[in-house]
Write a protein that holds these residues in place. Structure first.
Motif, PDB file in Angstrom:
ATOM      1  N   GLN A   5      16.213  20.587 111.149  1.00 41.39           N
ATOM      2  CA  GLN A   5      17.207  20.423 110.010  1.00 41.39           C
ATOM      3  C   GLN A   5      16.588  21.230 108.837  1.00 41.39           C
ATOM      4  N   GLY A  57      24.809  14.424 108.341  1.00 42.27           N
ATOM      5  CA  GLY A  57      23.583  14.325 108.370  1.00 42.27           C
ATOM      6  C   GLY A  57      22.796  14.871 107.090  1.00 42.27           C
ATOM      7  N   ASN A  84      28.744  18.608 107.587  1.00 41.23           N
ATOM      8  CA  ASN A  84      27.760  17.615 107.558  1.00 41.23           C
ATOM      9  C   ASN A  84      27.129  17.469 106.220  1.00 41.23           C
ATOM     10  N   PRO A 107      20.024  12.739 117.710  1.00 45.46           N
ATOM     11  CA  PRO A 107      20.616  13.040 116.204  1.00 45.46           C
ATOM     12  C   PRO A 107      20.629  14.494 115.809  1.00 45.46           C
ATOM     13  N   GLN A 150      22.925   9.286 101.351  1.00 43.31           N
ATOM     14  CA  GLN A 150      22.791   9.575 102.714  1.00 43.31           C
ATOM     15  C   GLN A 150      22.859   8.332 103.472  1.00 43.31           C
ATOM     16  N   ASP A 201      22.769  17.387 114.217  1.00 47.21           N
ATOM     17  CA  ASP A 201      23.865  17.735 113.002  1.00 47.21           C
ATOM     18  C   ASP A 201      24.912  18.429 113.658  1.00 47.21           C
ATOM     19  N   GLN A 221      20.307   7.970 109.688  1.00 41.71           N
ATOM     20  CA  GLN A 221      20.384   8.763 111.047  1.00 41.71           C
ATOM     21  C   GLN A 221      20.192   8.126 112.134  1.00 41.71           C
ATOM     22  N   GLU A 222      20.466   8.574 113.347  1.00 41.77           N
ATOM     23  CA  GLU A 222      19.974   7.857 114.548  1.00 41.77           C
ATOM     24  C   GLU A 222      18.446   7.614 114.398  1.00 41.77           C
TER      25      GLU A 222
END
Length: 596
Positions: A65, A498, A491, A140, A504, A142, A507-508
């Motif tokens: 990311q 993500g 996203n 996870p 936010q 994006d 996330q996983e």
């Protein structure tokens, strides 16, 4: 979104990366034996030496990311988008067919493709990449957000027809799909076992594979370059991939440049010093360096390319998340009420003097920014098209604050209705002089309307951990990369995305958040992005994206600042530079030659 790296748009189909503003160069002690060896090797190998602002965070593409990353050089997808023309061009796929109902896309892969270890690249790798990696709920990535289709957010199905053909079936027509096929393909023979194998928590072992501590030889790629070496805090070295598929018109293998070296340093001034002394072949030209470098072009044997609006965004944002984690609010409830008041955000926008920012920080080489969509995109709208703007007006800012129940004491300090002093922390990444200058001005500008801003630059890893993981931050200054297709930012704008960083969702693998709320305007933007992806009438697509831009400027989840002019200086010894703000100076790295 991607790093502001001259190579980034080879893989620009993502909006997954938070932007570092410029390249930098490393200064390494002369007594370092590794440096001496590298210099000796360099004398024998045609190479390009440039720089990045900080160390890579992972060599696992699916989990990345952040910027910088290696993937623009090391991976390719089925197609590519030409950054000069905007047209879709073949890459790993030599051709494709689209059914009349636009629900089936069949790609034919080039014959004889190989991975960097010599193993064949086939349809099995494509199916594995999508079904086992990108569309895997246990991973996870994006990338999912760019492929989710319609209100139900369904993903395409992917199946192998034969060793060279793959079919994607969509649940409904999805306009951006062909561009999304530029998503990089990963090696099944190297990674499939790690996806199937589970750790003690029942998660795929893949999640812990191909980190930055992985020996470079184990990273299997299909791009123009493979990873040769990584020295933490010093450099990343790439070597030409001997199995890369591209060849020139005479049948000669590409790329022509044998090796690429990224020097690593966390201070932008050193990049200028290294470039001027001949240690770098290319450097991003910021406004503060432009005048100095421009007069040295001929003497220094380099040319400055660009001077056109950049494709990314620069903004500040507030943490609008009202949720709690482990029973503790992510944001102090008092401050959360301020941040979630639209008049508060609008007042901040009116209080920031963008023209002074352009004149001082950007030396006049920038323009006010008012939209999340790249200026070069056909879907961008200007202020002339009924887009709200926030010209500097501190008195207007004070009026809005008073309307929202704020008040001033005798020292012109801003208080909320309960008498709490308005004070918050503004974060950014340290070492980036432009960002630090912007943050300092924002601190001064907001003091004029009575706000106390504690401006705090942080090390990049610490900073991104707060933004993406712990979520314990109040206000932030950063930017995102851009591109021609707004859906690349799905996203960012989907409430479940993500990079929906102003509110936010966990996330996983992260701890749950209780009490998170999605505002109606926030949900509306996400809905409009879905509709724009379903629409094939270009006039209607533009109007849908126009609505998203008007909403973002009304409610200000991001308060946009300045769009600096994009420029890069490159040594004269490189031939084949076709500069583009979308792709930088080296987007066509496979075609560039060293001629001196």
């Amino acid at each position: 979104m991607s790093i502001e790296n001259n190579f980034v748009n080879i893989i620009k189909r993502f909006w997954i990366l938070i932007v570092l503003a410029v390249f930098t160069a490393a200064t390494v002690a002369a007594c370092n034996p590794n440096r001496l060896k590298m210099n000796a090797d360099a004398a024998q190998v045609p190479q390009l030496v440039t720089s990045i602002l900080s160390d890579p965070k992972t060599f696992n593409l699916a989990l990345s990311q952040e910027s910088p990353n290696i993937f623009g050089l090391t991976y390719e997808g089925l197609i590519n988008q030409n950054v000069l023309t905007g047209k879709v061009e073949p890459a790993l796929a030599e051709s494709w067919e689209i059914s009349e109902d636009k629900l089936r896309f069949t790609f034919t892969i080039r014959d004889g493709l190989k991975w960097s270890d010599g193993q064949p690249l086939t349809a099995d790798d494509v199916v594995f990449t999508y079904n086992d990696i990108y569309f895997n709920s246990a991973i996870p990535s994006d990338v999912k957000d760019s492929f989710r289709i319609g209100v139900n957010r369904q993903l395409p199905t992917v199946k192998k027809i034969d060793n060279r053909r793959v079919e994607f079936t969509l649940p409904e027509p999805f306009r951006p799909f062909l561009l999304n096929a530029g998503t990089p393909i990963l090696p099944a023979h190297a990674l499939k076992a790690f996806v199937q194998q589970k750790d003690q928590e029942g998660k795929p072992v893949f999640l812990s594979k191909w980190g930055v501590d992985t020996p470079p030889g184990e990273i299997i790629v299909n791009g123009a370059y493979k990873l040769e070496r990584y020295d933490t805090s010093e450099r990343v070295i790439f070597r030409r991939n001997p199995y890369y598929w591209r060849k020139n018109a005479q049948g000669q293998p590409q790329p022509y440049i044998e090796r690429i070296v990224w020097q690593i340093v966390e201070n932008t001034d050193n990049s200028l010093l290294q470039f001027r002394s001949g240690g770098l072949d290319s450097v991003g030209v910021t406004a503060e360096y432009f005048s100095l470098l421009k007069v040295q072009e001929k003497q220094g044997n380099f040319k400055i390319y660009g001077k056109e609006p950049g494709t990314g965004t620069n903004f500040i944002l507030f943490n609008l998340n009202k949720g709690r984690r482990d029973g503790k609010p992510l944001v102090d409830p008092i401050k959360s009420r301020w941040f979630n008041t639209v008049e508060f955000r609008q007042a901040v926008a009116y209080a920031i003097d963008r023209q002074t920012m352009i004149n001082n920080t950007f030396r006049g080489l920038g323009e006010p920014q008012n939209s999340p969509i790249t200026v070069q995109s056909p879907y961008y709208i200007s202020p002339k098209e009924n887009l709200r703007t926030y010209d500097y007006n501190p008195e207007k800012a004070k009026e809005l604050l008073k309307k929202a129940g704020f008040k001033y004491n005798g020292q012109n300090q801003l208080l909320d209705a309960d008498g709490n002093r308005v004070r918050f922390t503004l974060l950014t990444n340290s070492g980036n002089k432009i960002r630090e200058a912007i943050g300092s001005q924002i601190k001064q500008d907001l003091a004029v309307i009575g706000m106390q801003v504690d401006f705090t630059p942080l090390a990049w890893n610490t900073y991104t951990d707060k933004l993406a993981n712990t979520l314990d931050w109040e206000a932030s200054l950063l930017g995102l990369t851009g591109g021609l297709e707004p859906n690349d930012g799905a996203n960012v704008w989907s409430p479940d995305g993500g990079l929906h960083m102003f509110n936010q969702k966990p996330q996983e693998g992260q701890k749950p958040i209780e009490g998170r709320e999605v505002a109606p305007w926030e949900a509306e933007i996400g809905k409009l992005y879905i509709q724009a992806a379903q629409e094939f009438d270009e006039a209607k697509v533009k109007e849908l994206y126009a609505q998203t831009q008007r909403i973002t400027q009304e409610y200000l989840p991001f308060i946009y600042l300045v769009n600096p002019l994009a420029m890069t200086a490159v040594r004269d010894r490189f031939e084949g530079i076709q500069y583009s703000a979308l792709g930088g100076a080296f987007w066509n790295i496979h075609e560039i030659k060293i001629v001196k």
